[in-house]
Design a protein around this motif. Structure first.
Motif, short mmCIF file in Angstrom:
data_model
loop_
_atom_site.label_atom_id
_atom_site.label_comp_id
_atom_site.label_asym_id
_atom_site.label_seq_id
_atom_site.Cartn_x
_atom_site.Cartn_y
_atom_site.Cartn_z
N ASP A 24 3.61 7.10 3.14
CA ASP A 24 4.03 8.51 3.13
C ASP A 24 5.48 8.58 3.58
OD1 ASP A 24 4.41 11.21 3.32
OD2 ASP A 24 2.98 11.52 4.95
N GLN B 31 10.09 3.17 -1.67
CA GLN B 31 9.17 2.07 -1.38
C GLN B 31 9.28 1.02 -2.46
OE1 GLN B 31 5.07 3.21 -0.84
NE2 GLN B 31 4.34 1.11 -1.08
N ARG C 16 0.85 -1.19 0.00
CA ARG C 16 0.00 0.00 0.00
C ARG C 16 0.89 1.24 0.00
NH1 ARG C 16 -2.93 -0.43 5.31
NH2 ARG C 16 -0.94 -1.33 5.84
N PRO C 17 0.38 2.37 -0.47
CA PRO C 17 1.20 3.60 -0.49
C PRO C 17 1.69 3.97 0.92
CG PRO C 17 -0.80 3.90 -1.77
CD PRO C 17 -0.94 2.58 -1.07
#
Length: 173
Positions: free
Chosen positions: A76, A87, A73-74
């Protein structure tokens, strides 16, 4: 090469059940090889949970070392101001392949789930485990279930005045 450098309670936990690791020595305790280890590393690979915990600990501890946060998942990454953070997602072999292709030769694998995944995939070559002289009874274990035995060759054990005991192992292939 992929290595683990981790602290545990004497009963093998890397954190309490709630994720706290207040049983570990403040600021890492006395020098026990971490500085030399981190100097030998080209990139640090950690899971999202570990990354989020590191962000709460104060100043970014890795300087300009390349840090790879694993998550599907993204994430931050902006909270790690001034850091070299990226990432990735995918199976451990794919992560190692990408990092090796980009010139990384010595990877530091960090975080409980990430360590377990890379161990299960047969991608860890070296383990440095520092045991803190405390029993916490329950928590997040360093090692989870394994599909088969992983044989280790003991390389060295060092003891420190505070009671820390650090053992280094090579994974036997």
């Amino acid at each position: 090469m992929a290595s683990v450098f981790v602290g545990t309670s004497l009963d093998g936990f890397i954190a309490r059940a709630n994720g706290e690791f207040d049983f570990l020595p403040a600021d890492g305790g006395e020098p026990h090889g971490y500085d030399e280890f981190i100097a030998s590393v080209d990139a640090i690979v950690m899971g999202r949970n570990t990354f989020e915990i590191v962000l709460t600990l104060g100043p970014w501890p890795y300087g300009d070392k390349r840090v790879v946060v694993l998550s599907s998942r993204p994430v931050d990454l902006s909270a790690a101001r001034g850091a070299v953070v990226e990432q990735m997602s995918g199976p451990p072999a794919e992560i190692i392949s990408k990092l090796t292709a980009s010139g990384a030769q010595h990877l530091y694998i960090d975080g409980g789930i990430t360590i377990q995944r890379f161990l299960r995939a047969g991608l860890i070559q070296r383990l440095v485990i520092t045991r803190v002289p405390v029993l916490i009874g329950e928590g997040i274990p360093l090692f989870g279930s394994l599909p088969h035995d992983i044989r280790l060759r003991h390389l060295a054990t060092r003891q420190y005045p505070s009671g820390l005991v650090s053992s280094e192992y090579q994974v036997v292939t």
